[in-house]
Design an enzyme around this catalytic site. Structure first.
Site, mmCIF file in Angstrom:
data_model
loop_
_atom_site.group_PDB
_atom_site.id
_atom_site.type_symbol
_atom_site.label_atom_id
_atom_site.label_comp_id
_atom_site.label_asym_id
_atom_site.label_seq_id
_atom_site.Cartn_x
_atom_site.Cartn_y
_atom_site.Cartn_z
ATOM 1 N N LYS A 141 0.845 -1.202 0.000
ATOM 2 C CA LYS A 141 0.000 0.000 0.000
ATOM 3 C C LYS A 141 0.877 1.248 0.000
ATOM 4 O O LYS A 141 1.891 1.301 0.709
ATOM 5 C CB LYS A 141 -0.917 -0.022 1.233
ATOM 6 N N SER A 177 -9.825 1.766 2.897
ATOM 7 C CA SER A 177 -8.982 2.553 2.027
ATOM 8 C C SER A 177 -7.913 1.741 1.279
ATOM 9 O O SER A 177 -7.329 2.245 0.323
ATOM 10 C CB SER A 177 -8.276 3.631 2.843
ATOM 11 N N SER A 204 -9.900 -0.549 7.192
ATOM 12 C CA SER A 204 -9.357 -0.438 5.833
ATOM 13 C C SER A 204 -8.648 -1.666 5.287
ATOM 14 O O SER A 204 -8.287 -1.691 4.115
ATOM 15 C CB SER A 204 -8.408 0.747 5.744
HETATM 16 N N1 GLN Z 1 -13.169 3.964 6.331
HETATM 17 C C1 GLN Z 1 -12.569 4.424 7.554
HETATM 18 C C2 GLN Z 1 -12.215 5.883 7.436
HETATM 19 O O1 GLN Z 1 -12.483 6.446 6.446
HETATM 20 C C3 GLN Z 1 -11.384 3.602 7.899
HETATM 21 C C4 GLN Z 1 -10.169 4.003 7.174
HETATM 22 C C5 GLN Z 1 -8.987 3.196 7.567
HETATM 23 O O2 GLN Z 1 -9.095 2.190 8.249
HETATM 24 N N2 GLN Z 1 -7.841 3.679 7.187
HETATM 25 O O3 GLN Z 1 -11.684 6.459 8.335
#
Ligand code: GLN
Length: 520
Positions: free
Chosen positions: A102, A177, A201
């Site tokens: 990532k 994400s 995420s």
């Molecule tokens: N979808 C969640 C957010 O937008 C989690 C994001 C993540 O785990 N990085 O914060």
């Protein structure tokens, strides 16, 4: 290219076995994946470093899992692994197996953008600890994967470089994400990848793309070189197509690191040893609050099927309650933006990446942040700054922190009644590109089942648990994820429970149909 198709369809463990048996070389394995990336990912292939096309030049069938492909470095590393194997050197268990990373983890000499214009062209001078460990284990890094900007989002549509598509249906999102890392593994563009999970995420994209993704116990995988979103929650973890592969990658990246002040000193749990012990006699807790209203009927049906299977396998199903879980989402969406507003202050036009020149330093700073950050990141910075400001701190940040403690206590109590807890990973199957982008609250609801575990710091994973139709397409068969949560530092329990279910469910389904990416 039949041989290549087979290679990209193999699990990491199978690839490792063939590499050990010298049936195939690491270079052939890398080449097969690069060929598939060149064919399906929308990159400018050729030369040493391949870059993703601009968003408006991407086709509707380009997955766009990768932002940057380090083709020459991958070939070179693979050839080196082959040479050392041929010379009789004792190699690490996954030596020669490809991996994707990532784009929020630093890679020395390789651009790291965090999906943001702010870091466009930034080339970090150092490797994250996770990157180092992958290299030390001789995994062959293929490149950096797309993500929601600074890991904020649940669909990968918040990337400044265009969205990633779901290999199951190229008109749908892969979740986020870590959507690029998930789509790479689901689409056979890598057998393994690394994601990060702050509020879900890793788990939510794993669920939406039909693969395995795990968030280790907070503090067991080093955050050194992980560009911070919410430091008290961020954790890197594995994606794979089998539970065993995920556990192998987990074992490789976990461990104490003196360069991360939140790294736990205890030896990381042995996730591989107990993997095949089964679930007979294991108490599996069904979380009452993480079901019902808001969960799609198809997701609930798949979950009910999981319960039957676990019972048949000899587990004891118990109902447990997390009384404060209903407040988790609200607490998370105050704590995470608060930490983000502080962490992202470093992007000021002076030290990293973008600078928009202006008459004064203050104007330069404002113009840089205006141009460099996308709308979701700005929203989080504003919410976080407000929640931390004097006069509001007690009502928002402090209150949310108290809720977090209550949730951690809820989990501790639930784990007295059950060895692991389960729930659907996400309330829905994959949704269409563009469907939720203009509705931030609806997007946040994707995280309703994953954020409670994040706030408590416990390990949690998602594994494929069948398919379900989509609300807008009753004929669709899209992946559903099961979330398995375990007590702090008992990561092996979640893998054990997941492995038993995976064996019972049989071989993983692969994307099929006219809107799916073709896979072997
Ligand atoms: N979808 C969640 C957010 O937008 C989690 C994001 C993540 O785990 N990085 O914060």
């Amino acid at each position: 290219m039949a041989a290549d198709v087979t290679l990209t369809g193999l699990s990491a463990s199978e690839l490792a076995q063939r590499l050990r048996d010298r049936e195939v070389s690491a270079l052939e394995v890398a080449e097969a994946h690069l060929e598939r990336i060149a064919a399906h990912d929308g990159v400018e292939a050729g030369g040493d470093e391949w870059v993703a096309r601009d968003a408006d030049a991407l086709g509707e069938r380009d997955v766009h899992a990768y932002l940057h492909v380090t083709a020459a470095a991958a070939r070179e590393h693979a050839a080196d692994v082959d040479r050392r194997r041929a010379a009789g050197e004792e190699l690490a268990p996954l030596a020669g197996v490809p991996v994707a990373i990532k784009d929020v983890l630093t890679t020395r000499g390789v651009p790291t953008t965090c999906g943001s214009r702010m870091l466009e062209g930034w080339v970090p001078p150092y490797d994250a600890t996770v990157t180092e460990r992958l290299r030390a284990g001789d995994l062959v890094a293929l490149g950096k994967t797309n993500m929601d900007e600074f890991a904020m989002g649940s669909s990968t549509e918040n990337s400044a470089y265009g969205p990633t598509r779901n290999p199951w249906d190229l008109g749908r999102v892969p979740g986020g994400s870590s959507g690029g890392s998930a789509a790479a593994v689901a689409g056979r563009l890598a057998p393994l990848s690394i994601g990060t999970d702050t509020g879900g995420s890793i788990r939510q994209p794993a669920a939406l793309t039909g693969i395995v993704g795990a968030k280790p116990t907070y503090g067991t995988v080093s955050r050194y070189g992980l560009v911070a979103f919410a430091s008290s929650l961020d954790q890197a973890g594995p994606f794979a197509r089998t539970v065993e592969d995920a556990a192998r990658l987990h074992a490789l990246i976990a461990g104490h690191d003196p360069r991360d002040s939140t790294s736990v000193r205890e030896t990381a749990p042995d996730v591989l040893g107990p993997l095949r012990e089964g679930v007979e006699g294991l108490r599996i807790g069904v979380v009452r609050e993480l079901a019902g209203e808001g969960y799609e009927p198809g997701v609930e049906r798949a979950f009910a099927d999981v319960l039957e299977r676990y019972e048949r396998l000899g587990a004891e199903i118990v109902e447990v309650s997390l009384p404060h879980a209903d407040y988790a989402l609200a607490a998370y969406y105050l704590i995470a933006p608060s930490e983000a507003s502080s962490n992202l202050a470093r992007f000021d036009g002076v030290r990293y990446g973008l600078r928009v020149d202006a008459a004064t330093a203050e104007e330069m700073n404002a113009a840089t942040r205006e141009a460099g950050f996308g709308p979701e990141v700005k929203r989080r910075i504003m919410i976080g700054t407000h929640a931390l400001s004097s006069g509001y701190y007690d009502a928002y940040y402090l209150q949310a922190s108290k809720v977090r403690t209550l949730i951690a206590r809820d989990f501790a109590a639930a784990f007295e009644q059950a060895d692991v807890l389960i729930s659907p990973t996400s309330p829905s199957v994959s949704f269409r590109l563009g469907e939720l982008v203009d509705d931030p609250l609806a997007m946040y609801l994707n995280d309703v089942a994953t954020v409670p575990g994040s706030l408590a710091g416990i390990p949690a994973l998602s594994l494929p648990a069948g398919t379900a139709p989509a609300p807008d397409d009753p004929d669709a068969a899209l992946p559903v994820g099961l979330q398995v949560m375990a007590p702090l530092l008992r990561d092996e329990l979640m893998y054990r429970a997941a492995w038993a279910l995976e064996q019972d469910l049989g071989p993983l389904a692969a994307p099929t149909g006219p809107s799916a990416l073709e896979v072997a």
